[in-house]
Motif scaffolding. Structure first.
Motif, PDB file in Angstrom:
ATOM      1  N   UNK A   1     -16.267  12.194 -19.299  1.00 38.82           N
ATOM      2  CA  UNK A   1     -14.899  11.672 -19.346  1.00 38.82           C
ATOM      3  C   UNK A   1     -14.918  10.175 -19.649  1.00 38.82           C
ATOM      4  N   UNK A   2     -13.746   9.646 -19.889  1.00 41.39           N
ATOM      5  CA  UNK A   2     -13.644   8.244 -20.295  1.00 41.39           C
ATOM      6  C   UNK A   2     -12.487   7.571 -19.585  1.00 41.39           C
ATOM      7  N   UNK A   3     -12.552   7.520 -18.269  1.00 44.15           N
ATOM      8  CA  UNK A   3     -11.495   6.874 -17.496  1.00 44.15           C
ATOM      9  C   UNK A   3     -11.416   5.395 -17.868  1.00 44.15           C
ATOM     10  N   UNK A   4     -10.202   4.885 -17.951  1.00 43.61           N
ATOM     11  CA  UNK A   4      -9.983   3.529 -18.455  1.00 43.61           C
ATOM     12  C   UNK A   4     -10.488   2.444 -17.519  1.00 43.61           C
ATOM     13  N   UNK A   5     -10.766   2.794 -16.254  1.00 48.91           N
ATOM     14  CA  UNK A   5     -11.204   1.807 -15.268  1.00 48.91           C
ATOM     15  C   UNK A   5     -12.715   1.777 -15.093  1.00 48.91           C
ATOM     16  N   UNK A   6     -13.421   2.803 -15.592  1.00 45.48           N
ATOM     17  CA  UNK A   6     -14.797   3.064 -15.160  1.00 45.48           C
ATOM     18  C   UNK A   6     -15.833   2.457 -16.093  1.00 45.48           C
ATOM     19  N   UNK A   7     -16.928   1.958 -15.504  1.00 40.62           N
ATOM     20  CA  UNK A   7     -17.985   1.318 -16.276  1.00 40.62           C
ATOM     21  C   UNK A   7     -19.166   2.251 -16.548  1.00 40.62           C
ATOM     22  N   UNK A   8     -19.108   3.511 -16.095  1.00 39.14           N
ATOM     23  CA  UNK A   8     -20.181   4.470 -16.358  1.00 39.14           C
ATOM     24  C   UNK A   8     -20.118   4.894 -17.822  1.00 39.14           C
ATOM     25  N   UNK A   9     -21.281   5.095 -18.425  1.00 35.43           N
ATOM     26  CA  UNK A   9     -21.354   5.473 -19.835  1.00 35.43           C
ATOM     27  C   UNK A   9     -20.593   6.762 -20.119  1.00 35.43           C
ATOM     28  N   UNK A  10     -20.063   6.861 -21.344  1.00 34.28           N
ATOM     29  CA  UNK A  10     -19.409   8.079 -21.812  1.00 34.28           C
ATOM     30  C   UNK A  10     -20.184   8.649 -22.994  1.00 34.28           C
ATOM     31  N   UNK A  11     -20.322   9.975 -23.044  1.00 32.96           N
ATOM     32  CA  UNK A  11     -20.999  10.585 -24.172  1.00 32.96           C
ATOM     33  C   UNK A  11     -21.467  11.986 -23.876  1.00 32.96           C
ATOM     34  N   UNK A  12     -22.478  12.442 -24.619  1.00 35.37           N
ATOM     35  CA  UNK A  12     -23.078  13.758 -24.393  1.00 35.37           C
ATOM     36  C   UNK A  12     -24.166  13.620 -23.347  1.00 35.37           C
ATOM     37  N   UNK A  13     -24.016  14.243 -22.188  1.00 38.53           N
ATOM     38  CA  UNK A  13     -25.031  14.118 -21.136  1.00 38.53           C
ATOM     39  C   UNK A  13     -26.333  14.829 -21.512  1.00 38.53           C
ATOM     40  N   UNK A  14     -27.378  14.447 -20.840  1.00 39.46           N
ATOM     41  CA  UNK A  14     -28.668  15.112 -21.003  1.00 39.46           C
ATOM     42  C   UNK A  14     -28.737  16.329 -20.073  1.00 39.46           C
ATOM     43  N   UNK A  15     -29.776  17.146 -20.260  1.00 36.71           N
ATOM     44  CA  UNK A  15     -29.947  18.328 -19.414  1.00 36.71           C
ATOM     45  C   UNK A  15     -30.193  17.902 -17.969  1.00 36.71           C
ATOM     46  N   UNK A  16     -29.825  18.755 -17.033  1.00 34.26           N
ATOM     47  CA  UNK A  16     -30.073  18.473 -15.625  1.00 34.26           C
ATOM     48  C   UNK A  16     -31.575  18.403 -15.365  1.00 34.26           C
ATOM     49  N   UNK A  17     -31.957  17.481 -14.496  1.00 34.24           N
ATOM     50  CA  UNK A  17     -33.361  17.304 -14.143  1.00 34.24           C
ATOM     51  C   UNK A  17     -33.677  18.169 -12.919  1.00 34.24           C
ATOM     52  N   UNK A  18     -34.525  19.181 -13.055  1.00 34.31           N
ATOM     53  CA  UNK A  18     -34.829  20.049 -11.902  1.00 34.31           C
ATOM     54  C   UNK A  18     -35.552  19.320 -10.777  1.00 34.31           C
ATOM     55  N   UNK A  19     -36.130  18.163 -11.089  1.00 30.63           N
ATOM     56  CA  UNK A  19     -36.835  17.381 -10.069  1.00 30.63           C
ATOM     57  C   UNK A  19     -35.890  16.480  -9.274  1.00 30.63           C
ATOM     58  N   UNK A  20     -34.675  16.320  -9.775  1.00 29.78           N
ATOM     59  CA  UNK A  20     -33.765  15.347  -9.162  1.00 29.78           C
ATOM     60  C   UNK A  20     -33.448  15.639  -7.692  1.00 29.78           C
TER      61      UNK A  20
END
Length: 317
Positions: A87-106
């Motif tokens: 998502x691209x909320x107008x207040x947020x500083x987190x990157x927007x784009x195509x996410x990577x695959x989930x990390x099973x080690x996370x």
């Protein structure tokens, strides 16, 4: 509708969807909202632990003003499922784009980091993952389970996305029994189209209400930013909406503009106004309220959780 872009090229902008927006003036912060730059020994130790365990933190990604204070005490807020949001909320500083695959080690990386930091209470949040069938609900479950296994005495607070159009996702996360279920409204409903266009205000209210219906013993929490052009009566109505949903804990903090391409700060709300919001919120029945210019969802979360438990015990007699 947000157009997702491939962010594998690091030279591309952090917020491609905001690149063509007109610049807005970044207002000078008043004295009551300025903080010291981080650099203490504890901050450095926390930073090393986070990096060594390949952990993403919302403290860094969202540019939290409290990072120096919190990391000095080894209080870091984990941000799971990557550092790229759909998502691209107008207040947020987190990157927007195509996410990577989930990390099973996370999940185990998060659990080991919690143990290494010695956290009595941990806050775990995430980016929005609209690309996943369950919005990342199962990944939340696996992280909660890993923390319980590695650090069983640690209480767990989750700050989730809205799981919009993800049937069964909420139920899955609640069944994992975090100690606190937090989902932020962020702002009043009249601002949603410009501030939080990918979300729906009453869906978020209903999500919080459903948590209580599924597990009445689970603490629920939500937060908003002020200084985005909202009216005072809108904030008071939002409080009433949250109380109808039986939400226990409300946080209210000042919106700070990350860049000139983000939503502008309409005004800086004074400390006295924050105190007034706090008094009103308590009269409306919240068990716990944190309202100040630098309040954030995870700021002092451990201490606040203890106060929350005691407030419920006192209410129950």
């Amino acid at each position: 509708m947000v157009t997702l872009v491939d962010n594998t090229n690091k030279a591309r902008p952090r917020h491609p969807e905001k690149a063509n927006r007109p610049d807005t003036e970044v207002l000078r912060k008043p004295s009551w909202i300025r903080v010291k730059a981080p650099g203490s020994k504890g901050y450095g130790e926390t930073r090393k632990i986070v990096k060594d365990n390949d952990i993403v933190t919302v403290c860094e990604e969202a540019g939290c003003p409290n990072i120096g204070e919190c990391w000095d005490k080894k209080h870091a807020t984990m941000m799971i499922m990557g550092e790229i949001c759909t998502r691209a909320c107008a207040f947020c500083n987190v990157r927007t784009g195509l996410p990577t695959a989930l990390d099973p080690k996370e999940p185990m990386n998060v659990a080991n980091t919690v143990k290494t930091l010695g956290l009595k209470h941990v806050v775990i949040t995430s980016v929005d993952r609209d690309d996943l069938a369950d919005g990342g609900a199962q990944h939340f479950v696996e992280v909660i389970q890993a923390v319980r296994e590695v650090s069983p005495s640690t209480t767990i607070e989750i700050l989730t996305p809205d799981f919009l159009r993800k049937d069964g996702a909420l139920e899955k996360v609640v069944a994992a029994k975090p100690d606190v279920f937090n989902h932020n409204l962020e702002t009043v409903p009249s601002n949603y189209l410009t501030v939080r266009p990918g979300a729906r205000y009453f869906h978020s209210i209903r999500l919080l209400q459903k948590v209580k219906e599924i597990d009445p013993t689970m603490f629920t929490k939500s937060g908003i930013m002020v200084g985005l052009g909202e009216e005072r009566n809108e904030v008071l109505q939002l409080m009433d909406d949250l109380r109808v949903a039986n939400v226990d804990f409300l946080t209210i903090g000042q919106y700070l503009q990350p860049t000139k391409k983000h939503h502008k700060v309409d005004r800086f709300v004074t400390p006295d106004e924050f105190k007034a919001f706090e008094r009103i919120a308590y009269t409306k029945g919240f068990l716990m309220v944190s309202s100040s210019p630098l309040t954030r969802s995870s700021h002092h979360a451990g201490d606040d959780f203890e106060k929350l438990r005691k407030a419920r015990e006192a209410k129950l007699g």
